[in-house]
Design a protein around this motif. Structure first.
Motif, PDB file in Angstrom:
ATOM      1  N   TYR A 180      32.807  41.887  18.877  1.00  0.00           N
ATOM      2  CA  TYR A 180      32.153  42.447  20.044  1.00  0.00           C
ATOM      3  C   TYR A 180      32.535  43.913  20.212  1.00  0.00           C
ATOM      4  N   LEU A 188      27.617  41.589  21.329  1.00  0.00           N
ATOM      5  CA  LEU A 188      27.824  40.905  20.053  1.00  0.00           C
ATOM      6  C   LEU A 188      27.366  41.782  18.896  1.00  0.00           C
ATOM      7  N   ASP A 245      31.191  22.383  25.991  1.00  0.00           N
ATOM      8  CA  ASP A 245      31.030  21.949  24.604  1.00  0.00           C
ATOM      9  C   ASP A 245      29.798  21.040  24.534  1.00  0.00           C
ATOM     10  N   SER A 274      39.178  22.142  18.367  1.00  0.00           N
ATOM     11  CA  SER A 274      39.136  21.409  19.640  1.00  0.00           C
ATOM     12  C   SER A 274      38.294  22.115  20.684  1.00  0.00           C
ATOM     13  N   SER A 275      37.210  22.737  20.221  1.00  0.00           N
ATOM     14  CA  SER A 275      36.247  23.405  21.108  1.00  0.00           C
ATOM     15  C   SER A 275      36.824  24.602  21.846  1.00  0.00           C
ATOM     16  N   THR A 276      37.876  25.192  21.326  1.00  0.00           N
ATOM     17  CA  THR A 276      38.477  26.356  21.972  1.00  0.00           C
ATOM     18  C   THR A 276      38.213  27.626  21.177  1.00  0.00           C
ATOM     19  N   LEU A 277      38.294  28.756  21.853  1.00  0.00           N
ATOM     20  CA  LEU A 277      38.104  30.062  21.247  1.00  0.00           C
ATOM     21  C   LEU A 277      39.308  30.930  21.564  1.00  0.00           C
ATOM     22  N   ILE A 297      35.604  22.474  28.321  1.00  0.00           N
ATOM     23  CA  ILE A 297      36.937  22.651  27.749  1.00  0.00           C
ATOM     24  C   ILE A 297      37.568  23.881  28.371  1.00  0.00           C
ATOM     25  N   TYR A 314      28.430  37.736  14.006  1.00  0.00           N
ATOM     26  CA  TYR A 314      28.768  36.340  14.310  1.00  0.00           C
ATOM     27  C   TYR A 314      28.884  35.550  13.014  1.00  0.00           C
ATOM     28  N   LEU A 359      33.964  31.184  11.576  1.00  0.00           N
ATOM     29  CA  LEU A 359      33.372  31.317  12.910  1.00  0.00           C
ATOM     30  C   LEU A 359      34.024  32.461  13.674  1.00  0.00           C
ATOM     31  N   ASP A 385      30.220  17.396  22.813  1.00  0.00           N
ATOM     32  CA  ASP A 385      30.906  16.360  23.581  1.00  0.00           C
ATOM     33  C   ASP A 385      30.351  16.194  24.987  1.00  0.00           C
ATOM     34  N   TYR A 398      36.831  30.723  16.491  1.00  0.00           N
ATOM     35  CA  TYR A 398      36.942  29.324  16.890  1.00  0.00           C
ATOM     36  C   TYR A 398      38.340  28.880  16.476  1.00  0.00           C
ATOM     37  N   SER A 443      33.554  36.111  15.347  1.00  0.00           N
ATOM     38  CA  SER A 443      32.555  37.028  15.891  1.00  0.00           C
ATOM     39  C   SER A 443      33.246  38.318  16.299  1.00  0.00           C
ATOM     40  N   ALA A 458      29.646  29.368  18.261  1.00  0.00           N
ATOM     41  CA  ALA A 458      30.911  29.861  18.817  1.00  0.00           C
ATOM     42  C   ALA A 458      30.877  31.371  19.006  1.00  0.00           C
ATOM     43  N   TYR A 459      29.814  31.863  19.622  1.00  0.00           N
ATOM     44  CA  TYR A 459      29.689  33.290  19.882  1.00  0.00           C
ATOM     45  C   TYR A 459      28.734  33.480  21.050  1.00  0.00           C
ATOM     46  N   PHE A 460      28.748  34.687  21.612  1.00  0.00           N
ATOM     47  CA  PHE A 460      28.004  34.944  22.842  1.00  0.00           C
ATOM     48  C   PHE A 460      27.022  36.106  22.683  1.00  0.00           C
TER      49      PHE A 460
END
Lengths: 119, 110
Positions: B38, B48, A52, B96-99, A59, B51, B34, A55, B93, B36, A104-106
Motif C-alpha cells: 500500500y 493498494l 472471514d 487463521s484468517s489474520t493479517l 476474526i 496484491y 498473499l 467461516d 496473510y 500486498s 487478503a487485500y483491500f
C-alpha cells in the motif's frame, strides 16, 4: 465501484467506548469482507480484525480481543467497529477497508475516522 | 503477531529504481503468496499497489512490481517520480484468517 463513508471524528475520555460506522455504497455489505485498520499519529498501519467469508465469522487481532466488536447492519449496508475501555494509546485514525474479491487485500478504504482519547 | 520488518526509509533520484524489503517469518510471508503493498500520502487513506505478491490492480503504474524470496517480500519502484514520494506498507496473510502489516517505509525522491 465501492465507496466507504465513515462517521465523523470523536473525542472520548479514558475508559469510555467508541463506535465508528462505515457506510457502503456501490455494493452490498454481504458481497464484501469488511476489515478495520488503525493508525496512531505518526505510526504505521495496524490490522484490528475483519470478516472471514469462508467461516462466516469475524476474526479479531489478538491484541484487541475482548475490547473490540465488529458488527454489520445489512439492512443499511453499514459496518460498525466498537472499541471499549479506551486509553490514550487508542488515539488513532480508524479505517474500514474491503475488497470485492474477498482476498487478503483491500481495494477500497474509508476516509478514516480520528478518535482522540483524552481526559 | 509481530509487525513485518521494513526499512524506515529509502531514497532515490528521479528515474532511478528503488526496492523496499518486507521481512516476516515462515508463519506469514514465507508460507503464503498473499503479500500486498500500500502507498499512503500524508493525510490520505492507503492505496493498494500490489496484491498476491506481484499482481497490479487496474490503474496502478507498471513501474511498481512485487516479488518474494523466502520470508522476504519486496516492492520495486522503477523510473522513480516525484509523485512516488510517500509511505509504503506491506501486509501479509498470517494464517487463521489474520493479517499483519509491515512497519512502513518512507520513500523520498531526492
Amino acid at each position: 465501484q465501492v465507496q466507504l463513508v465513515q462517521s465523523g471524528a470523536e473525542v472520548k475520555k479514558p475508559g469510555a467506548s467508541v463506535k465508528v460506522s462505515c457506510k457502503v455504497s456501490g455494493y452490498t455489505l454481504t458481497e464484501l469482507s469488511m476489515h478495520w485498520v488503525r493508525q496512531a499519529p505518526g505510526k504505521g498501519l495496524e490490522w484490528m480484525g475483519g470478516f472471514d467469508p469462508e467461516d462466516g465469522e469475524t476474526i479479531y487481532a489478538q491484541k484487541f480481543q475482548g475490547r473490540v466488536t465488529m458488527t454489520e447492519d445489512t439492512s443499511t449496508d453499514t459496518a460498525y467497529m466498537e472499541l471499549s475501555s479506551l486509553r490514550s494509546e487508542d488515539t488513532a485514525v480508524y479505517y474500514c477497508a474491503t475488497g470485492v474479491s474477498l482476498g487478503a487485500y483491500f481495494d477500497y478504504w474509508g476516509q478514516g475516522t480520528l478518535v482522540t482519547v483524552s481526559s | 503477531q509481530s509487525a513485518l520488518t521494513q526499512p524506515a526509509s529509502v531514497s532515490g533520484s528521479p528515474g532511478q529504481s528503488i526496492t523496499i524489503s518486507c521481512t516476516g517469518t515462515s508463519s506469514d510471508v514465507g508460507s503464503y503468496n498473499l503479500v500486498s503493498w500500500y502507498q499512503q500520502h500524508p493525510g490520505k487513506a492507503p492505496k493498494l499497489m500490489i496484491y498476491e505478491g506481484s499482481k497490479r490492480p487496474s490503474g496502478v503504474s507498471n513501474r511498481f512490481s512485487g516479488s518474494k524470496s523466502g520470508n522476504t517480500a519486496s516492492l520495486t519502484i522503477s523510473g522513480l517520480q516525484a509523485e512516488d514520494e510517500a509511505d509504503y506498507y506491506c501486509c501479509s496473510y498470517a494464517g487463521s484468517s489474520t493479517l499483519v502489516f509491515g512497519t512502513g517505509t518512507k520513500v523520498t525522491v531526492l
